[in-house]
Design an enzyme around this catalytic site. Structure first.
Site, PDB file in Angstrom:
ATOM      1  N   SER A   2       0.822  -1.203   0.000  1.00  0.00           N
ATOM      2  CA  SER A   2       0.000   0.000   0.000  1.00  0.00           C
ATOM      3  C   SER A   2       0.856   1.253   0.000  1.00  0.00           C
ATOM      4  O   SER A   2       2.013   1.249   0.427  1.00  0.00           O
ATOM      5  CB  SER A   2      -0.900   0.027   1.234  1.00  0.00           C
ATOM      6  OG  SER A   2      -0.128   0.270   2.405  1.00  0.00           O
ATOM      7  N   ASP A   3       0.270   2.339  -0.484  1.00  0.00           N
ATOM      8  CA  ASP A   3       0.829   3.649  -0.218  1.00  0.00           C
ATOM      9  C   ASP A   3       0.639   3.923   1.270  1.00  0.00           C
ATOM     10  O   ASP A   3      -0.107   3.228   1.959  1.00  0.00           O
ATOM     11  CB  ASP A   3       0.134   4.707  -1.067  1.00  0.00           C
ATOM     12  CG  ASP A   3       0.943   5.991  -1.174  1.00  0.00           C
ATOM     13  OD1 ASP A   3       1.995   6.104  -0.518  1.00  0.00           O
ATOM     14  OD2 ASP A   3       0.516   6.893  -1.916  1.00  0.00           O
ATOM     15  N   TRP A   4       1.299   4.929   1.776  1.00  0.00           N
ATOM     16  CA  TRP A   4       1.215   5.191   3.214  1.00  0.00           C
ATOM     17  C   TRP A   4      -0.210   5.572   3.609  1.00  0.00           C
ATOM     18  O   TRP A   4      -0.803   6.490   3.035  1.00  0.00           O
ATOM     19  CB  TRP A   4       2.197   6.298   3.590  1.00  0.00           C
ATOM     20  CG  TRP A   4       3.619   5.786   3.698  1.00  0.00           C
ATOM     21  CD1 TRP A   4       4.170   4.767   2.984  1.00  0.00           C
ATOM     22  CD2 TRP A   4       4.628   6.262   4.564  1.00  0.00           C
ATOM     23  NE1 TRP A   4       5.463   4.576   3.348  1.00  0.00           N
ATOM     24  CE2 TRP A   4       5.788   5.486   4.316  1.00  0.00           C
ATOM     25  CE3 TRP A   4       4.688   7.267   5.510  1.00  0.00           C
ATOM     26  CZ2 TRP A   4       6.982   5.691   4.991  1.00  0.00           C
ATOM     27  CZ3 TRP A   4       5.890   7.473   6.186  1.00  0.00           C
ATOM     28  CH2 TRP A   4       7.013   6.686   5.932  1.00  0.00           C
ATOM     29  N   GLN A  22       1.808  -0.252   4.500  1.00  0.00           N
ATOM     30  CA  GLN A  22       2.750   0.787   4.913  1.00  0.00           C
ATOM     31  C   GLN A  22       1.985   2.025   5.370  1.00  0.00           C
ATOM     32  O   GLN A  22       0.962   2.361   4.801  1.00  0.00           O
ATOM     33  CB  GLN A  22       3.675   1.159   3.752  1.00  0.00           C
ATOM     34  CG  GLN A  22       4.653   0.071   3.356  1.00  0.00           C
ATOM     35  CD  GLN A  22       5.708  -0.178   4.405  1.00  0.00           C
ATOM     36  OE1 GLN A  22       6.031   0.721   5.200  1.00  0.00           O
ATOM     37  NE2 GLN A  22       6.243  -1.396   4.436  1.00  0.00           N
TER      38      GLN A  22
END
Length: 466
Positions: A2-4, A22
């Site tokens: 995942s993106d943050w 993440q």
């Protein structure tokens, strides 16, 4: 992965293909419980581990472990300089103000810490420069924002001085417009550096220049106007992450959009100003003439970076240059625009239609591109496609482009292929009934030019899909 902070569930995310969360694992911390309860299978966990380890083995992390090596600073700096020289955009050059002559007698450098550094944008792309930042503002001057404002140690002033060693070059920080104007009046040329600091995770309140980078903000628009009134040979260098408004555009001779110039921004800007490097960058965004031209002239400003707020994207797919086309708006500078120290011609366009040769259509646009000026340069030829009228799509979409470098007087036959097999689906529309991309029957108009502006485009031909 995942993106943050883009993960919002444990079971659904795991069962639909997410292998890593993440950062901090706020949802995947409960993965063990989800497996114990049978909501996520053990085989799915094994699959996650397999996919992660496979990628690590594929790139040699275990067989060839990384070792710490000295940073190749000189080689990296050369790449950074080339990237800036290729990406910077010349927006205006009245009376051939640029390139500057190395025999120039005096130059006033004004504003934006141009004596010592260039601005860095905030967010994940921001890195600590070699040698450390020249100047920082860790006090979160922008609302809301979590990133530091830092300056890369690359001096435009010193780089400009190196190009014109006999010139008298003086600097004013811009905090006093009257003092800056007086310096400009006593100089052969004035170069004003302005900035608009930006970062991921925030929306600019407007496109007007807003000074977040100085403890006491400078009215940069007033500064440019004051300098331009004092010196008719005024050049503006813009350091920004996107479009800005330019109420002073008609008062200055030249404008360079340098973006965030990076570790070698000083030498790159100097090379461009003096013609050691030629401009070939094109705008990847439209520069509006005013905030009123935007789909959302007023941007909601939440109290902090974690507060969610609703936005109705009623413009749909009419974004960027498509919004301007649909609404008949003339921007300050169109998408794809960029000047050069030379000139180019595009002639003899032809469309080669391969629609019958594949289940997914494709075609080629061929043309002759010539450098009709006196210096070497590169042009970015752009192909736009006008969709069948009954689809109610925007008037045109960018479907292909190619950057070609040519010596003065040279020409080249160029082919740009547009292939529906490409993942961007250049000829398709999204069919909401079948939830799939489809190519509609009808006539498509192929346009060729060097920006999205109608005045820079010519019809290369048409294609018909049965």
């Amino acid at each position: 992965m995942s993106d943050w902070w883009a993960t919002h569930s444990t079971v659904n995310a795991a069962n639909n293909g997410l292998d890593q969360e993440q950062p901090d694992n706020p949802y995947f911390a409960s993965l063990g419980t989800a497996i114990s309860s049978g909501q996520v299978s053990q085989s799915r966990l094994d699959n996650m581990v397999h996919r992660i380890l496979r990628a690590m083995y594929e790139v040699g992390i275990f067989d060839n472990p990384q070792t710490i090596q000295p940073v190749p600073a000189a080689a990296d700096a050369a790449i950074a300089q080339e990237a800036e020289e290729q990406g910077a955009v010349l927006l205006k050059n009245s009376a051939n103000q640029l390139p500057l002559s190395t025999s120039i007698a005096s130059i006033a450098i004004i504003g934006s810490h141009a004596d010592a550094a260039v601005l860095s944008g905030g967010g994940s792309a921001q890195v600590q420069p070699v040698g450390g930042a020249i100047y920082t503002r860790p006090d979160n001057p922008c609302p809301p924002c979590w990133a530091q404002v830092i300056w890369d140690p690359s001096s435009p002033l010193r780089s400009i001085q190196a190009k014109a060693p006999a010139a008298k070059i003086q600097y004013a920080d811009g905090s006093d417009p009257s003092a800056a104007a007086a310096l400009a009046a006593s100089s052969e040329v004035a170069i004003v550096f302005v900035n608009q600091w930006d970062a991921e995770g925030l929306d600019a309140p407007s496109l007007a220049l807003t000074d977040y980078v100085n403890p006491i903000p400078i009215d940069q628009d007033a500064l440019v106007s004051a300098v331009a009134a004092a010196n008719p040979h005024t050049i503006v260098v813009v350091e920004s992450g996107g479009p800005i408004l330019m109420p002073w555009l008609g008062q200055v001779n030249a404008v360079l959009e340098a973006w965030y110039p990076g570790q070698s921004g000083g030498p790159a800007i100097a090379d461009l100003l003096f013609g050691v490097a030629n401009f070939s960058g094109k705008l990847p965004v439209t520069f509006p003439a005013s905030d009123a031209q935007l789909a959302r002239p007023v941007t909601p400003q939440p109290p902090d970076s974690t507060t969610l707020f609703a936005v109705n994207y009623s413009e749909g797919y009419n974004v960027g240059y498509k919004w301007f086309d649909v609404n008949g708006l003339t921007p300050l500078f169109p998408f794809g625009f960029g000047l050069s120290y030379t000139s180019f011609s595009i002639t003899n366009p032809a469309v080669v239609n391969n629609l019958s040769s594949t289940s997914k259509p494709n075609f080629q646009v061929t043309f002759n591109l010539a450098n009709t000026g006196n210096v070497a340069g590169a042009e970015v030829a752009q192909v736009y496609l006008g969709m069948p009228a009954d689809l109610n799509e925007p008037p045109k979409r960018l479907v292909g482009w190619q950057k070609v470098k040519l010596d003065p007087g040279a020409s080249q036959t160029v082919t740009i292929e547009v292939d529906e097999n490409d993942s961007s689906h250049p000829m398709s529309y999204w069919d909401t009934t079948s939830n799939s991309w489809k190519v509609a029957p009808g006539t498509y108009t192929v346009l060729l030019g060097n920006s999205s502006a109608a005045s820079s485009l010519a019809t290369a031909g048409t294609i018909t899909v049965q």
